[in-house]
Design a protein around this motif. Structure first.
Motif, PDB file in Angstrom:
ATOM      1  N   LEU A 147       0.815  -1.216   0.000  1.00  0.00           N
ATOM      2  CA  LEU A 147       0.000   0.000   0.000  1.00  0.00           C
ATOM      3  C   LEU A 147       0.847   1.263   0.000  1.00  0.00           C
ATOM      4  O   LEU A 147       0.309   2.375   0.065  1.00  0.00           O
ATOM      5  N   GLY A 148       2.164   1.105  -0.046  1.00  0.00           N
ATOM      6  CA  GLY A 148       3.047   2.264  -0.094  1.00  0.00           C
ATOM      7  C   GLY A 148       3.113   3.039   1.204  1.00  0.00           C
ATOM      8  O   GLY A 148       3.416   4.233   1.210  1.00  0.00           O
ATOM      9  N   LEU A 149       2.833   2.383   2.334  1.00  0.00           N
ATOM     10  CA  LEU A 149       2.928   3.040   3.634  1.00  0.00           C
ATOM     11  C   LEU A 149       4.357   2.983   4.160  1.00  0.00           C
ATOM     12  O   LEU A 149       5.006   1.922   4.113  1.00  0.00           O
ATOM     13  N   ALA A 150       4.845   4.087   4.662  1.00  0.00           N
ATOM     14  CA  ALA A 150       6.161   4.109   5.294  1.00  0.00           C
ATOM     15  C   ALA A 150       6.033   3.390   6.634  1.00  0.00           C
ATOM     16  O   ALA A 150       5.379   3.890   7.550  1.00  0.00           O
ATOM     17  N   ALA A 151       6.616   2.220   6.731  1.00  0.00           N
ATOM     18  CA  ALA A 151       6.421   1.413   7.931  1.00  0.00           C
ATOM     19  C   ALA A 151       7.651   0.587   8.226  1.00  0.00           C
ATOM     20  O   ALA A 151       8.381   0.175   7.313  1.00  0.00           O
ATOM     21  N   TYR A 152       7.876   0.350   9.486  1.00  0.00           N
ATOM     22  CA  TYR A 152       8.977  -0.500   9.946  1.00  0.00           C
ATOM     23  C   TYR A 152       8.406  -1.534  10.905  1.00  0.00           C
ATOM     24  O   TYR A 152       7.600  -1.212  11.782  1.00  0.00           O
ATOM     25  N   GLY A 153       8.823  -2.772  10.739  1.00  0.00           N
ATOM     26  CA  GLY A 153       8.474  -3.814  11.691  1.00  0.00           C
ATOM     27  C   GLY A 153       9.681  -4.098  12.564  1.00  0.00           C
ATOM     28  O   GLY A 153      10.789  -4.299  12.044  1.00  0.00           O
ATOM     29  N   TYR A 154       9.492  -4.071  13.865  1.00  0.00           N
ATOM     30  CA  TYR A 154      10.589  -4.323  14.803  1.00  0.00           C
ATOM     31  C   TYR A 154      10.323  -5.600  15.591  1.00  0.00           C
ATOM     32  O   TYR A 154       9.191  -5.887  15.972  1.00  0.00           O
ATOM     33  N   GLY A 155      11.368  -6.350  15.846  1.00  0.00           N
ATOM     34  CA  GLY A 155      11.243  -7.547  16.655  1.00  0.00           C
ATOM     35  C   GLY A 155      12.605  -8.000  17.131  1.00  0.00           C
ATOM     36  O   GLY A 155      13.598  -7.264  17.032  1.00  0.00           O
ATOM     37  N   ILE A 156      12.664  -9.212  17.654  1.00  0.00           N
ATOM     38  CA  ILE A 156      13.914  -9.782  18.145  1.00  0.00           C
ATOM     39  C   ILE A 156      14.399 -10.836  17.162  1.00  0.00           C
ATOM     40  O   ILE A 156      13.614 -11.649  16.660  1.00  0.00           O
ATOM     41  N   ARG A 157      15.663 -10.811  16.881  1.00  0.00           N
ATOM     42  CA  ARG A 157      16.276 -11.825  16.007  1.00  0.00           C
ATOM     43  C   ARG A 157      16.672 -13.014  16.890  1.00  0.00           C
ATOM     44  O   ARG A 157      17.823 -13.190  17.259  1.00  0.00           O
ATOM     45  N   TYR A 158      15.672 -13.826  17.211  1.00  0.00           N
ATOM     46  CA  TYR A 158      15.942 -14.985  18.058  1.00  0.00           C
ATOM     47  C   TYR A 158      16.884 -15.944  17.338  1.00  0.00           C
ATOM     48  O   TYR A 158      16.689 -16.262  16.161  1.00  0.00           O
ATOM     49  N   GLU A 159      17.873 -16.411  18.056  1.00  0.00           N
ATOM     50  CA  GLU A 159      18.780 -17.407  17.478  1.00  0.00           C
ATOM     51  C   GLU A 159      18.035 -18.723  17.251  1.00  0.00           C
ATOM     52  O   GLU A 159      18.281 -19.433  16.274  1.00  0.00           O
ATOM     53  N   PHE A 160      17.112 -19.029  18.151  1.00  0.00           N
ATOM     54  CA  PHE A 160      16.276 -20.224  18.016  1.00  0.00           C
ATOM     55  C   PHE A 160      14.814 -19.784  18.030  1.00  0.00           C
ATOM     56  O   PHE A 160      14.355 -19.178  18.992  1.00  0.00           O
ATOM     57  N   GLY A 161      14.101 -20.090  16.951  1.00  0.00           N
ATOM     58  CA  GLY A 161      12.711 -19.677  16.839  1.00  0.00           C
ATOM     59  C   GLY A 161      11.775 -20.682  17.489  1.00  0.00           C
ATOM     60  O   GLY A 161      12.174 -21.466  18.357  1.00  0.00           O
ATOM     61  N   ILE A 162      10.522 -20.662  17.065  1.00  0.00           N
ATOM     62  CA  ILE A 162       9.537 -21.606  17.596  1.00  0.00           C
ATOM     63  C   ILE A 162      10.053 -23.028  17.355  1.00  0.00           C
ATOM     64  O   ILE A 162      10.518 -23.351  16.273  1.00  0.00           O
ATOM     65  N   PHE A 163       9.974 -23.868  18.358  1.00  0.00           N
ATOM     66  CA  PHE A 163      10.599 -25.191  18.318  1.00  0.00           C
ATOM     67  C   PHE A 163      10.070 -26.041  17.164  1.00  0.00           C
ATOM     68  O   PHE A 163       8.938 -25.868  16.701  1.00  0.00           O
ATOM     69  N   ASN A 164      10.898 -26.960  16.716  1.00  0.00           N
ATOM     70  CA  ASN A 164      10.448 -27.982  15.773  1.00  0.00           C
ATOM     71  C   ASN A 164       9.795 -29.111  16.562  1.00  0.00           C
ATOM     72  O   ASN A 164      10.319 -29.557  17.576  1.00  0.00           O
ATOM     73  N   GLN A 165       8.656 -29.550  16.081  1.00  0.00           N
ATOM     74  CA  GLN A 165       7.890 -30.587  16.763  1.00  0.00           C
ATOM     75  C   GLN A 165       8.146 -31.944  16.111  1.00  0.00           C
ATOM     76  O   GLN A 165       7.993 -32.086  14.898  1.00  0.00           O
ATOM     77  N   LYS A 166       8.551 -32.901  16.920  1.00  0.00           N
ATOM     78  CA  LYS A 166       8.655 -34.282  16.469  1.00  0.00           C
ATOM     79  C   LYS A 166       7.602 -35.102  17.228  1.00  0.00           C
ATOM     80  O   LYS A 166       7.323 -34.842  18.401  1.00  0.00           O
ATOM     81  N   ILE A 167       7.029 -36.075  16.556  1.00  0.00           N
ATOM     82  CA  ILE A 167       6.105 -36.994  17.225  1.00  0.00           C
ATOM     83  C   ILE A 167       6.824 -38.319  17.403  1.00  0.00           C
ATOM     84  O   ILE A 167       7.184 -38.993  16.430  1.00  0.00           O
ATOM     85  N   VAL A 168       7.091 -38.664  18.641  1.00  0.00           N
ATOM     86  CA  VAL A 168       7.826 -39.881  18.984  1.00  0.00           C
ATOM     87  C   VAL A 168       6.925 -40.746  19.866  1.00  0.00           C
ATOM     88  O   VAL A 168       6.519 -40.320  20.955  1.00  0.00           O
ATOM     89  N   ASN A 169       6.585 -41.928  19.363  1.00  0.00           N
ATOM     90  CA  ASN A 169       5.657 -42.816  20.073  1.00  0.00           C
ATOM     91  C   ASN A 169       4.346 -42.112  20.417  1.00  0.00           C
ATOM     92  O   ASN A 169       3.752 -42.340  21.478  1.00  0.00           O
ATOM     93  N   GLY A 170       3.934 -41.246  19.511  1.00  0.00           N
ATOM     94  CA  GLY A 170       2.665 -40.556  19.685  1.00  0.00           C
ATOM     95  C   GLY A 170       2.725 -39.279  20.491  1.00  0.00           C
ATOM     96  O   GLY A 170       1.735 -38.553  20.578  1.00  0.00           O
ATOM     97  N   TRP A 171       3.870 -38.985  21.081  1.00  0.00           N
ATOM     98  CA  TRP A 171       4.010 -37.802  21.948  1.00  0.00           C
ATOM     99  C   TRP A 171       4.772 -36.695  21.229  1.00  0.00           C
ATOM    100  O   TRP A 171       5.651 -36.959  20.421  1.00  0.00           O
TER     101      TRP A 171
END
Length: 839
Positions: A147-171
């Motif tokens: 839309l051509g809006l002057a905008a900046y998004g700020y956040g944290i550069r996490y070294e580790f993001g949302i965890f990867n999920q594994k299903i092991v024996n159903g858990w």
């Protein structure tokens, strides 16, 4: 050599080419080989697929850089008002999205000998946020640039993001998301803009003013990522902060013999940006989390004020020293309460550093900040203990106390003698442990407060923030969420995008309201046929993926019934489970009946410390183990838990889905955005009148969704009269049978009491009233099954839904934020392209 193109891939290429055109691609091969050779120091003999990905990413980045620089120059020259967002980011930056946005055709990738599917598998999600809030941020950034809006998004550069999920024996088992291990080709470090952030210390009140002294300093190092708009040459910036210890960190505390330990202890400071807290709609009051929240707002506010002071103002270059015009040039949107510390931090800067009067500073602060609430769940609302704030941010606690004192003085004048109202509206909650209510801080410190769907905003005014609404009704607004059609249709479902473009042109990509033109074709047999064909192509492709990943043979002609979202009691995956068991029991009872075949897929991550959510995942997998291996059932019913649900998986599953499950208890889901993505991609919705489902039903017609169950007023009435789960259990035989099977170990033969906590919760402590909606849900699902057997009528409803998606574009949402909260005007004008065609 790449594999031959499938029909789906050919359609994707034709679609992208047809919608994007071809521009400045003659030197694509030269640039690709240059990056492979000079950037990666490889040749084709030793290069891996990942090298090809990085070479291509750098080539695409080249096409962004000139536009990126030109955009920032344009903002400097024009000095527009700027929107700043401090929020979680769940970006999933992909080459193919950038190709779409900057007008490069993917057809050339094949000529380079590159396999699109393989490259997509290599790309990492930048999972720097939780669920819907993080993805919403990504959609908003796309829309603001488009839309051509002057905008900046700020956040944290996490070294580790949302965890990867594994299903092991159903858990569920969590694995660290080391998304940066191979580097990130899109980001650019900016050490020249590093900023100090202070913690701990003490406060001195001197004749010269208040001073925060003896602090521990952590440096915030910014990394910038380009955010291109849709073919308008605009490239905005997302700035993520990484925590770095200063060179003298702790050295003054050690003698010579402690030097090594002092250097090792630098990790204590840098842990701030190490890992994302993986909680969605659940508050965890840990010191590290508070550090993260303050870290991002402190660095961001310094950056905002630096930019503001150095801006070109009018036609004369000056350094602004008067901050009184800050609200005319800067809008700060607080997305949920995570960045709430921006309010006392801005006050600290204005009062302590800039030496403004409290009244002047407060006027600037409230006119600059606005607050978006994203949840009504009490366990999600942040309340920070005052003793933690006293230790970590002592000056900010003083400022919060002063804000509260003045706020309560005002309320006392408006409502003399109403001590109960003063207690309810206070920023400080008394009790065993004194706490600061961060939502109250955000409301008091902002000029606008909004919910994210009409029903949600109404609930905020009627219940959660009722007292504040009565005092300042004009402050409260609604901004229904939206999604970007560029990613969530054109990129992830190019076949459907092309079919739509063939009928109504491709302007709908910028103006989603134009989808209404499809209503002219709702009875057009060719469109009905084309949309059904695209859905089947998507299902065949996803069936092959499922068979490869889960070793389960899928019937691609079955209904793909999908519920993908974070695992939480209020989202009621358990209601879905009860339907699965009911279907299973019915098939077993009448195996010769002509049942509508279903493949039911549930996906989502549970917060690592959320016991019930993890047990729900185990129940889903246990049900799947029984159902999928029962020869009587065969391919008429399959149950799959989709492991590690994330953006890139969503882009596969959503275009292939027939039925979208949006079944939260009415009044609990603020909005939802997954519901919109399914709707836009041709899935029909089964859902409660909750969140944005209400507006979806209004737009498409309630007859074109499968709406069931209690409304908000029914839930409120039941809360008053009392919810008796046992009454439903004893009265409904199919429900009783399903619960007895779960309780008796039918789905856990090796551990009969495995699900006793779920059974106990559902029967005696269910806040979200699963049983109360069971009957209505089952009957509604029967209607779904019946309609699915009539493909033409089903597809007509699909067309109605797609044609009604215009309201749910994030472009509309952001335009409303801009006009009604930020005082900015969206522009569809293009920024002039750079002179160098490669840029």
């Amino acid at each position: 050599m790449p594999k031959p193109l499938t029909d789906q891939e050919k359609r994707k290429q034709i679609s992208v080419r047809g919608l994007a055109g071809v521009e400045n691609v003659s030197d694509l091969k030269t640039n690709f080989n240059r990056h492979l050779h000079f950037t990666l120091v490889k040749d084709r003999n030793v290069a891996t697929k990942r090298d090809y990905y990085f070479a291509l990413a750098n080539t695409v980045r080249d096409h962004l850089v000139g536009r990126w620089i030109r955009t920032q120059q344009h903002y400097y020259e024009k000095d527009p008002k700027v929107s700043k967002h401090s929020l979680e980011m769940y970006m999933s930056i992909t080459i193919f999205f950038f190709l779409l946005l900057v007008n490069l055709s993917t057809i050339y990738l094949h000529q380079l000998g590159l396999d699109m599917e393989e490259l997509q598998d290599i790309e990492e999600d930048a999972g720097l946020g939780n669920g819907g809030l993080g993805r919403l941020a990504a959609c908003f950034l796309d829309s603001m640039a488009s839309l051509g809006l002057a905008a900046y998004g700020y956040g944290i550069r996490y070294e580790f993001g949302i965890f990867n999920q594994k299903i092991v024996n159903g858990w569920q088992v969590e694995e660290a998301d080391d998304w940066l291990r191979y580097g990130n080709p899109w980001e650019k470090a900016r050490p020249e803009y590093m900023r100090p952030v202070h913690f701990y210390g003490r406060v001195e009140h001197t004749p010269e003013g208040v001073k925060w002294v003896d602090t521990q300093v952590v440096l915030a190092l910014p990394y910038d990522t380009p955010i291109p708009g849709y073919r308008n040459n605009v490239v905005n910036t997302m700035r993520l902060w990484s925590a770095k210890a200063p060179c003298d960190f702790n050295l003054k505390d050690f003698n010579v013999g402690g030097y090594i330990q002092a250097v090792l202890d630098r990790n204590l400071a840098e842990n701030i940006s190490r890992v994302l807290y993986p909680n969605d709609n659940f508050f965890e009051g840990k010191e590290l989390r508070l550090k993260q929240e303050y870290f991002v707002v402190a660095a961001t506010l310094q950056d905002i004020i630096r930019r503001f002071k150095s801006s070109k103002f009018g036609s004369t270059e000056v350094v602004r020293v008067d901050l009184s015009t800050l609200p005319e040039k800067v809008a700060i949107q607080l997305n949920d309460t995570h960045p709430a510390m921006a309010i006392p931090e801005l006050m600290r800067i204005l009062v302590d550093t800039e030496h403004l009067t409290w009244e002047k500073a407060w006027d600037i602060c409230t006119r600059t900040c606005a607050y978006t609430n994203h949840t009504v769940l009490p366990e999600a609302l942040e309340r920070w203990p005052t003793d933690l704030l006293q230790n970590l941010l002592p000056r900010h606690l003083e400022i919060i106390y002063e804000i509260n004192r003045r706020h309560l003085e005002r309320i006392a004048k408006l409502y003399p003698g109403d001590d109960d109202r003063l207690r309810r509206m206070s920023l400080v909650e008394e009790g065993h442990q004194k706490k600061i209510n961060m939502a109250h801080l955000c409301i008091v410190g902002s000029h606008a407060v909004n919910g994210v769907a009409r029903i949600h905003s109404d609930i905020l005014k009627a219940t959660l923030f009722k007292d504040f609404y009565e005092v300042d009704p004009d402050k409260f607004q609604n901004k229904t969420n939206g999604i970007t059609p560029r990613r969530w249709l054109v990129m992830c479902n190019p076949g459907l995008a092309e079919v739509i473009a063939e009928r109504i042109g491709d302007d709908y990509i910028r103006d989603l309201d134009q989808l209404k033109k499809l209503l002219e074709f709702v009875d057009d047999d060719s469109l009905i046929c084309d949309i059904a064909k695209i859905k089947q192509e998507n299902k065949l492709k996803f069936s092959a993926y499922l068979e490869e990943q889960y070793k389960v043979k899928i019937n691609p002609n079955s209904m793909f019934d999908v519920q993908v979202k974070r695992i939480h009691e209020y989202k009621r995956q358990l209601l879905n489970c009860l339907h699965i068991i009911t279907l299973y029991n019915r098939i077993k009872k009448e195996p010769n009946k002509d049942w509508t075949p279903r493949t039911i897929m549930i996906g989502g991550k549970a917060a690592p410390g959320y016991h019930t959510a993890k047990l729900i995942i185990r129940l889903i997998t246990a049900i799947g183990e029984i159902v999928n291996n029962d020869p009587v059932v065969g391919d008429r019913l399959k149950v799959i838990f989709l492991e590690n649900y994330k953006v890139t998986l969503a882009e596969r599953i959503i275009p292939a889905s027939d039925l979208s499950e949006q079944i939260s208890t009415a009044g609990t889901e603020a909005s939802g955005t997954g519901n919109m993505k399914f709707m836009l991609n041709g899935a029909l919705t089964i859902g409660t009148m909750d969140g944005a489902n209400v507006e979806m039903a209004e737009e498409a017609g309630e007859e074109n969704l499968f709406i069931f169950g209690m409304r908000v007023e029914d839930v409120e009435a039941m809360d008053k009269s009392g919810y008796d789960a046992m009454e439903y259990y004893n009265r409904i035989p199919e429900l009783k049978q399903a619960m007895d099977q779960i309780a008796g170990g039918f789905f856990s033969p090796d551990q009969h009491d495995l699900f006793k906590d779920i059974v106990n919760m559902l029967l005696h402590h269910d806040r979200f009233k699963v049983f109360a909606d069971y009957e209505a849900y089952i009957k509604c699902q029967d209607k779904v099954s019946a309609l699915y057997r009539n493909p033409k009528e089903w597809t007509k409803k699909v067309i109605y839904n797609i044609a009604s998606c215009g309201k749910f574009s994030s472009d509309r949402t952001i335009s409303q934020y801009a006009r009604e909260i930020w005082g900015m005007e969206p522009s569809l004008e293009k920024i002039p392209a750079p002179d160098d065609p490669r840029q």
